[in-house]
Design a protein around this motif. Structure first.
Motif, short mmCIF file in Angstrom:
data_model
loop_
_atom_site.label_atom_id
_atom_site.label_comp_id
_atom_site.label_asym_id
_atom_site.label_seq_id
_atom_site.Cartn_x
_atom_site.Cartn_y
_atom_site.Cartn_z
N UNK B 131 15.29 -2.66 -5.02
CA UNK B 131 14.77 -1.59 -3.98
C UNK B 131 13.86 -0.62 -4.70
N UNK B 132 14.03 -0.28 -5.73
CA UNK B 132 13.34 0.73 -6.71
C UNK B 132 12.08 0.09 -7.00
N UNK B 134 11.02 -2.64 -5.25
CA UNK B 134 10.29 -2.97 -4.16
C UNK B 134 9.46 -1.81 -3.52
N UNK B 135 10.33 -0.59 -3.57
CA UNK B 135 9.53 0.35 -2.83
C UNK B 135 8.19 0.98 -3.84
N UNK B 136 8.48 0.76 -5.02
CA UNK B 136 7.41 1.33 -5.99
C UNK B 136 6.32 0.16 -5.31
N UNK B 137 6.31 -1.21 -5.35
CA UNK B 137 5.23 -1.82 -4.84
C UNK B 137 4.61 -1.81 -3.50
N UNK B 138 5.52 -1.40 -2.70
CA UNK B 138 5.25 -0.94 -1.38
C UNK B 138 4.62 0.23 -1.16
N UNK B 139 4.53 1.13 -2.10
CA UNK B 139 3.92 2.48 -2.11
C UNK B 139 2.68 2.33 -2.88
N UNK B 140 2.35 1.13 -3.56
CA UNK B 140 1.13 1.03 -4.02
C UNK B 140 0.89 1.19 -5.58
N UNK B 141 2.06 1.00 -6.11
CA UNK B 141 2.19 0.76 -7.72
C UNK B 141 1.45 -0.80 -8.07
N UNK B 142 0.73 -0.80 -9.12
CA UNK B 142 0.17 -2.04 -9.48
C UNK B 142 1.39 -2.66 -10.38
N UNK B 150 8.55 2.23 -13.88
CA UNK B 150 9.85 2.04 -13.23
C UNK B 150 10.65 1.30 -14.00
#
Lengths: 372, 255
Positions: B131-132, B134-142, B150
Motif C-alpha cells: 500500500x505504501x 501503491x499510494x506512492x505510484x498513485x501520487x505521481x512517483x516515477x 520508498x
C-alpha cells in the motif's frame, strides 16, 4: 467558474485471461464539486473504475476525460499529481513523519520549503491534526488519525479531484462516523470533485451527492441522488441492495424544512377563547399550543380549556407546560421523529433560525413528506 | 619479498602469550599489518558485493523479474565451496601473471558475499508494504522515485541484516586466502599448522573470530545510524509491543 467534471464514455475493462468484462461499457458523469459514490457488491468493478480515472488501471476501451481533457493525453506522473488518492490501507510512508507524509506531493512538484511548511500547517488545521503530531511517525498514530493524515496528504497540492477507495473501511464504527462527518464538513470548505468507492449503503447515502449502483460486471443499475435511490429504486437489484429499511434511511436524508409545516393547533396568547376552541375543533388536537411575539410558549391540555369553560377571560390565565419537543428547521426527519415518539403531544415544534415559531411536525407530516 | 620468518623467537606457552608478546611470534609482520590486510580484502569483497548486489536486487525485485533466480542464487552460494572459488580465482590470476593478492582474494570474497546480500535485498524489497508503494505510484512517483524514496528506505533494516551476515562470513573466510599465499590474519593459522604450533593456530583463530565479531558490531552501529527513525523498533516511543510482553501477558486487552 468552470469546475472539474469527470466523464466516462463507454469505458470498458476486461482483464487479461478473463472472458467477461470487469467493467461493462460504462457512461458516467461525476459533477464538479460533488461527491459521487460508486457502490455495489464485490466484483462490480467499482474500484477498477476508480483506478481507471488516474490510470492505475488502463481501460480496454472508452474514454475518460477530466475537465474535457482525455486522461491519456497527460503524462502519468503529471496526471496523478493532480489527483488526490485515499485508500483504505492509507499507505502512509512509515519512514517519514506526519509532516513529511503530508508534504509528499508538494515536494514532488517542487514547492519551496516555506510554502510547503505553511501548507502542511494549514492542512493539519483543516483535517484536525494537532501540530504536536506533525513530528510523529505513522506507527505512533491511531487508525483514525492516520486516515486524517491520509486525507491531508491527498489534498496537499490542492488537486481539484479526490479519489477515495473505501477510505473509512478499516476504522471502527464510531471513528468512521466521525470521519464521515468531518469529510462532509471538509467538502463544504474545499468543494472538490470527489469519487468515493464503498460497499456500505449507509455511507453512500450519507456522503453522496449522487450514487452510482453497480452490478457484477460493472453494469450501472442506477445513478441518482440518494433520496431518489431510496424512494424510487430503479429495479429489484437496487431495491435489494439499498435494503429493507429504505424509509428509515430516508429519514436521515430529508430535513424538517423540506416538509409542509402546518401551523398546528397553535394560537397567539392574545387570541380569544372562542378562537382557541375553533382551532382545537378543526385540528382535533388534545393539546393547544400558545405563542407570544412569534415565540412558542408551550402547551395547554384541551381538557383544561374545556373545564375552565365560559368563565375564562383569556388564554393568559391558563397554566402553560413548557415544550419538551423542539427541533430546528434543518434537523433531519430522523431527529424530529425521535422527539415526536417521546412527546406526549405527538408533535414536535419547529424553531426557525431566529428562534421564532416555524410550525409543527407530526407523524402524519413525516409520512406525507416521504410519500412525495 | 620480505622473509616471513623472524631471526630469533621464543616458543609461546599459550595462545594468550602468543597474542600479547610479539617476541614469541615467528612471523615478521605485525598483527596490525595483517589485520589491515584482512580488512582490505574483506572490505573490498563486501563493497563489491553490495555495489553489485543491492542495485541489482532492487531493480529486479521492483519489477518482480527474478523470483526463481533469487532463490537459486542463495542455493548456489551454499552449494559451491568457497575454497574452490578461491582456488579458481588464484590459479586464474597466477596464469595471467597477476600474482596471489589482493584481487583474486577480493573477487572470490565478493562472490561469497553476493548471495546473502542479493537475496536479503530482494526479499526486503518484496516485503515493502504494497500500500505504501501503491499510494506512492498513485501520487505521481516515477518508478525510479519509488525505488529510491520508498522501497530502499523501507527495505533498509533487512538489507543491512544481509550485509552483516555477508561481512561476518567474508571476514571469517578471508583466512583461507593464506592457504593460497596471501597475507592477512589467516597466515597465523596456516603457518601455525605447518609448524605444528597450536598456540599460534589458536591465536590466529581468536584474531579472525574477533575481527568478524567486531565487524558485526560496527555494522550494527551503522545500521542504527542509517535505518530511518520511523522504522526502528525502539524509537522515542516503542512503536510496537515488545515480543516478550506479547508472549508473557496472554491476551492483550485493549482499552
Amino acid at each position: 467558474m468552470t469546475g472539474t467534471t469527470i466523464e466516462l464514455r463507454g469505458v470498458t475493462k476486461t482483464f487479461p485471461g478473463s472472458a467477461t468484462p470487469a467493467v461493462a461499457p460504462l457512461d458516467l458523469t461525476m459533477g464538479d464539486g460533488e461527491i459521487t459514490v460508486l457502490i455495489g457488491p464485490s466484483g462490480c468493478g467499482k474500484t477498477t473504475t476508480l483506478r481507471m480515472i488516474n490510470r492505475l488501471t488502463n481501460p480496454t476501451a472508452g474514454v475518460i476525460t477530466i475537465d474535457g481533457t482525455d486522461v491519456r493525453e497527460r503524462s502519468l506522473t503529471e496526471l496523478r499529481r493532480g489527483i488526490g488518492y485515499v485508500i483504505q490501507q492509507i499507505g502512509l510512508f512509515p519512514h517519514r513523519t506526519v509532516a513529511q507524509n503530508i508534504a509528499t506531493v508538494p515536494k514532488l512538484v517542487g514547492w519551496d520549503r516555506a510554502r510547503i511548511k505553511a501548507r502542511v500547517a494549514e492542512l493539519a488545521e483543516l483535517v484536525g491534526i494537532e501540530p504536536a503530531m506533525l513530528g510523529r511517525y505513522p506507527a505512533e498514530l491511531s487508525g483514525g488519525q492516520q486516515q486524517r493524515v491520509g486525507v491531508a496528504r491527498a489534498l496537499a497540492a490542492d488537486p481539484p479531484v479526490l479519489l477515495m477507495d473505501e477510505p473509512f473501511g478499516a476504522v471502527d464504527p464510531i471513528v468512521r462516523a466521525r470521519l464521515q462527518r468531518e469529510l462532509l464538513a471538509l467538502q463544504a470548505r474545499v468543494h472538490k470533485t470527489i469519487v468515493l468507492v464503498t460497499h456500505d449503503i449507509d455511507e453512500a447515502v450519507l456522503l453522496g451527492d449522487k450514487v452510482a449502483v453497480l452490478n457484477v460486471g460493472g453494469i450501472l443499475e442506477q445513478f441518482a441522488a440518494p433520496d431518489d435511490l431510496l424512494a424510487h429504486p430503479a429495479n429489484e437489484f437496487v431495491a435489494d441492495f439499498v435494503g429493507h429499511e429504505r424509509s428509515i434511511k430516508r429519514l436521515s436524508l430529508s430535513r424538517v424544512e423540506d416538509l409542509d409545516l402546518g401551523t398546528g393547533p397553535v394560537v397567539d396568547r392574545s387570541a380569544s377563547v372562542d378562537e382557541a376552541h375553533a382551532v382545537l375543533a378543526r385540528t382535533g388536537s388534545t393539546w393547544l399550543g400558545l405563542t407570544a411575539d412569534q415565540q412558542f410558549l408551550g402547551w395547554v391540555p384541551a381538557a383544561e380549556l374545556a373545564v375552565a369553560g365560559a368563565g375564562l377571560d383569556g388564554l393568559d390565565a391558563l397554566e402553560v407546560r413548557p415544550p419538551a419537543a423542539q427541533v430546528h428547521r434543518d434537523a433531519t426527519l430522523r431527529e424530529a421523529l425521535e422527539l415526536i415518539l417521546t412527546s406526549s403531544s405527538s408533535t414536535a415544534v419547529v424553531v426557525n433560525d431566529d428562534g421564532t415559531y416555524g410550525g409543527t411536525v407530526t407523524l402524519e407530516s413525516i409520512r406525507g413528506g416521504l410519500a412525495r | 619479498m620480505t622473509s616471513l620468518i623472524a631471526a630469533t623467537s621464543a616458543e609461546p606457552t599459550n595462545a594468550w602469550q602468543w597474542l600479547t608478546d610479539s617476541s614469541t611470534r615467528e612471523i615478521s609482520h605485525s598483527i596490525p599489518h595483517n589485520l589491515w590486510l584482512t580488512i582490505e580484502h574483506a572490505g573490498g569483497g563486501a563493497l563489491i558485493a553490495v555495489a553489485v548486489g543491492v542495485p541489482l536486487a532492487l531493480v529486479l525485485a521492483h519489477y518482480r523479474k527474478a523470483e526463481v533466480l533469487s532463490a537459486w542464487i542463495v542455493n548456489l552460494g551454499r552449494v559451491i565451496p568457497t575454497i574452490t572459488i578461491l582456488a579458481v580465482f588464484v590459479v586464474a590470476s597466477l596464469r595471467n601473471g597477476y600474482g596471489f593478492a589482493p584481487w583474486p582474494i577480493i573477487f572470490a570474497l565478493a562472490l561469497l558475499a553476493l548471495p546473502p546480500v542479493f537475496a536479503n535485498t530482494y526479499t526486503a524489497i518484496r516485503q515493502v508494504p504494497a500500500d505504501a508503494v501503491g499510494s506512492a505510484r498513485a501520487m505521481g512517483f516515477g518508478e525510479h522515485q519509488i525505488m529510491t524514496n520508498v522501497e530502499l528506505p523501507l527495505a533498509l533494516p533487512l538489507i543491512m541484516a544481509g550485509i552483516r551476515v555477508a561481512v561476518t562470513q567474508v571476514v571469517a573466510t578471508e583466512a583461507l586466502g593464506a592457504l593460497f599465499g596471501s597475507e592477512g590474519l589467516g597466515i597465523y593459522i596456516s603457518y601455525g599448522l605447518s609448524v605444528s604450533d597450536i598456540y599460534q593456530v589458536q591465536g590466529g583463530a581468536i584474531l579472525v573470530a574477533g575481527t568478524a565479531m567486531a565487524a558485526d558490531v560496527v555494522l550494527g552501529l551503522v545500521a542504527r545510524a542509517v535505518v530511518p527513525t520511523g522504522m526502528r523498533r525502539s524509537g522515542r516511543r516503542a512503536l510496537r509491543t515488545p515480543r516478550w510482553r506479547a508472549l508473557t501477558t496472554g491476551p492483550v486487552v485493549h482499552p
